[in-house]
Scaffold this motif. Structure first.
Motif, PDB file in Angstrom:
ATOM      1  N   THR A  42       2.308  19.982  29.043  1.00 19.51           N
ATOM      2  CA  THR A  42       2.659  18.628  29.474  1.00 19.51           C
ATOM      3  C   THR A  42       4.171  18.414  29.391  1.00 19.51           C
ATOM      4  N   ASP A 161      -1.656  16.846  35.668  1.00 24.54           N
ATOM      5  CA  ASP A 161      -1.795  17.223  34.268  1.00 24.54           C
ATOM      6  C   ASP A 161      -3.268  17.129  33.846  1.00 24.54           C
ATOM      7  N   GLU A 162      -3.939  18.245  33.812  1.00 23.25           N
ATOM      8  CA  GLU A 162      -5.369  18.320  33.481  1.00 23.25           C
ATOM      9  C   GLU A 162      -6.158  17.212  34.191  1.00 23.25           C
TER      10      GLU A 162
END
Ligand code: ADP
Ligand code: MG
Length: 353
Positions: A42, A161-162
């Motif tokens: 991240t 992000d995920e």
């Protein structure tokens, strides 16, 4: 498109989240950052849209240091999709999507058209979904809107992000398939964070595997699988069965085949059909027919994966096709080669295509 040069990030002296990170993402590439929780994924992603500034090193976008961009313009040009979706709860779907276009002062009609087009692109009927609130959508639908919102003002870069990790397995698989199809159409530069190796293998052109803030290996899924640089990479990639259809033609073709011949050796009264002819420096000349050498249209390049060429071979009226690179005949690919390859690999690895 995006270049990390010796990028490090230390938070409050103690935690070095990212150490000396180096990579280059090509325009139109789907690039995955992967690694265990806390490895710096991240943080790395946020250094692209300047939500986090590096302690050392530089990030360049199209050759220009991102610190030289106006921060606002930089963010407008970079779509951002988060795991925890983050739609504005009091706004409708359409209003959520319109946020950046409105900041960019697009006209109402243009924005409206864009909203409908994007919703349709991710399989949400605009008539049904435009005026709903986020709490009237399932998790999967919300995340589709999250993706659409990030794409609304047509950014060049998409950071994710995920994005699918909070979804149930079925919605996750649907969205993975959707983003893969979408990417074929829109060809954005995507940097995608995940801790799921299957997801990275399914979606990414290249993968950068991080551990403790350091990049251990950057390469295609195939590189990581076939040439892991150390045991950590090997175990992270795991005992995945290799996808045999991803094998490049160069590993399957014959380089010495009865279906190819050098021009000067053509004296035989009969020959195997088809017979492909090459000249000096293996320059491909065409297919031999009783009337002479004729041009052959279907050429296969050695880097293409089997998946993409099988149907071409199948559609061809010939059982063997020429593999050509830089106008040179480098090999022959036949059904026999494909079947023999799949059979031998199956015997070796237990993997079935
Ligand atoms: N704002 C912050 N302040 C202090 N430490 C942070 C901050 N953000 C992240 N970290 C630390 O940096 C490391 C990497 O975090 P992160 O990039 O979020 O990892 P990942 O996304 O791979 O799980 C972790 O040890 C995390 O605790
Ligand atoms: Mg994270």
């Amino acid at each position: 498109m995006i270049t990390f040069k010796n990028v490090s990030k230390t938070f409050a002296e103690e935690t070095t989240a990212v150490k000396n990170l180096h990579f280059h993402v090509e325009k139109g590439e789907f690039f995955a950052l992967i690694g265990p929780s806390g490895c710096g994924k991240t943080t790395s992603l946020k250094m692209i849209n300047r939500l986090v500034e590096p302690t050392e090193g530089t990030v360049h976008m199209e050759g220009k240091d991102i610190r030289d961009f106006n921060r606002q313009e930089l963010r407008w040009n970079i779509g951002y999709v988060l795991q925890q979706i983050g739609l504005f709860p009091t706004m409708t779907v359409a209003e959520n999507i319109a946020v950046v276009p409105e900041m960019k002062k697009w006209g109402k009609r243009e924005t409206g058209k864009r909203i409908d087009e994007l919703l349709e692109m991710v399989g949400l009927d605009p008539k049904t979904f435009r005026n709903r609130n986020p709490d009237e959508l399932s998790g999967g639908e919300q995340q589709r809107v999250g993706v659409v919102r990030a794409l609304a003002a047509d950014p060049d870069i998409l950071l994710m992000d995920e994005p699918f990790s909070a979804l149930d397995p079925i919605s996750r698989e649907h969205l993975q398939n959707d983003i893969a199809t979408l990417q074929e159409r829109i060809k954005k530069t995507i940097v995608f964070v995940t801790h799921d190796i299957e997801e990275a293998f399914k979606l990414a052109d290249r993968i950068c595997l991080l551990k403790d803030g350091e990049a251990l290996q950057t390469g295609t899924p195939r590189d990581l699988q076939h040439a892991p640089v150390n045991d950590f990479v090997k175990s992270f990639v795991g005992n995945r069965k290799p996808d045999l259809w991803e094998t490049p033609v160069s590993e399957v073709m014959e380089t010495d085949s009865k279906h190819m011949t050098r021009e000067t050796t053509l004296h035989a009264p009969s020959y195997p059909a088809p017979l492909y002819v090459f000249g000096d420096e293996r320059r491909f000349l065409g297919r031999l027919e009783p009337s002479g050498t004729v041009s052959h249209e279907l050429l296969i390049s050695p880097e293409r994966p089997l998946r993409e060429v099988v149907s071409a071979v199948e559609a061809s009226e010939y059982d063997a096709v020429p593999v050509v690179e830089n106008e040179q005949l480098v090999g022959i690919l036949s059904y026999k080669n494909i079947v023999a390859y799949l059979y031998n690999q199956r015997a070796e690895t237990g993997a079935l295509p």
